[in-house]
Design an enzyme around this catalytic site. Sequence first.
Site, mmCIF file in Angstrom:
data_model
loop_
_atom_site.group_PDB
_atom_site.id
_atom_site.type_symbol
_atom_site.label_atom_id
_atom_site.label_comp_id
_atom_site.label_asym_id
_atom_site.label_seq_id
_atom_site.Cartn_x
_atom_site.Cartn_y
_atom_site.Cartn_z
ATOM 1 N N PHE A 170 -0.697 -6.049 10.294
ATOM 2 C CA PHE A 170 -1.069 -5.537 8.978
ATOM 3 C C PHE A 170 -2.217 -4.534 9.104
ATOM 4 O O PHE A 170 -2.272 -3.549 8.385
ATOM 5 C CB PHE A 170 -1.450 -6.696 8.056
ATOM 6 N N ALA A 229 0.514 -12.331 8.615
ATOM 7 C CA ALA A 229 0.183 -13.657 9.141
ATOM 8 C C ALA A 229 1.147 -14.742 8.685
ATOM 9 O O ALA A 229 1.419 -15.689 9.432
ATOM 10 C CB ALA A 229 -1.249 -14.028 8.749
ATOM 11 N N HIS A 279 -4.670 -14.144 -3.098
ATOM 12 C CA HIS A 279 -3.738 -13.970 -1.986
ATOM 13 C C HIS A 279 -4.378 -14.316 -0.641
ATOM 14 O O HIS A 279 -3.751 -14.918 0.226
ATOM 15 C CB HIS A 279 -3.207 -12.531 -1.984
#
Length: 157
Positions: free
Chosen positions: A22, A53, A90
Amino acid sequence: MEFLMSKHEADAPHLLIVEARFYDDLADALLDGAKAALDEAGATYDVVTVPGALEIPATISFALDGADNGGTEYDGFVALGTVIRGETYHFDIVSNESCRALTDLSVEESIAIGNGILTVENEEQAWVRARREDKDKGGFAARAALTMIGLRKKFGA
């Protein structure tokens, strides 16, 4: 921290590094540390890349299923990635669930996993943990996986 397995005891373990990219530059630093630690230990490894992840535990599960069906068998796994807190919930979900899933896999499947998923407040903290010259969490995760491989062998698991 001292780890429990020497190069000789390892008998050239073969590991799968699963890296979340990411944050590409941070992923490179973590992977560099993990590869260096495994190379130093005389281990061999494959690397697979996933988007984030949360995809790491599923990928390890796929590898285990693949080994059961005649695919590559791995002695252990190294999970690498970075989760940086943002403005929403998140961060908590990704951090908690990826760690929980890795722990569940490790315990339920009796496998060696080194968890190098960084969970940090900001990019500066991530860099301090990712760089080899600082905390080298990629290398730490690889050495942890090697230690767990050694313990698994010691106990005959």
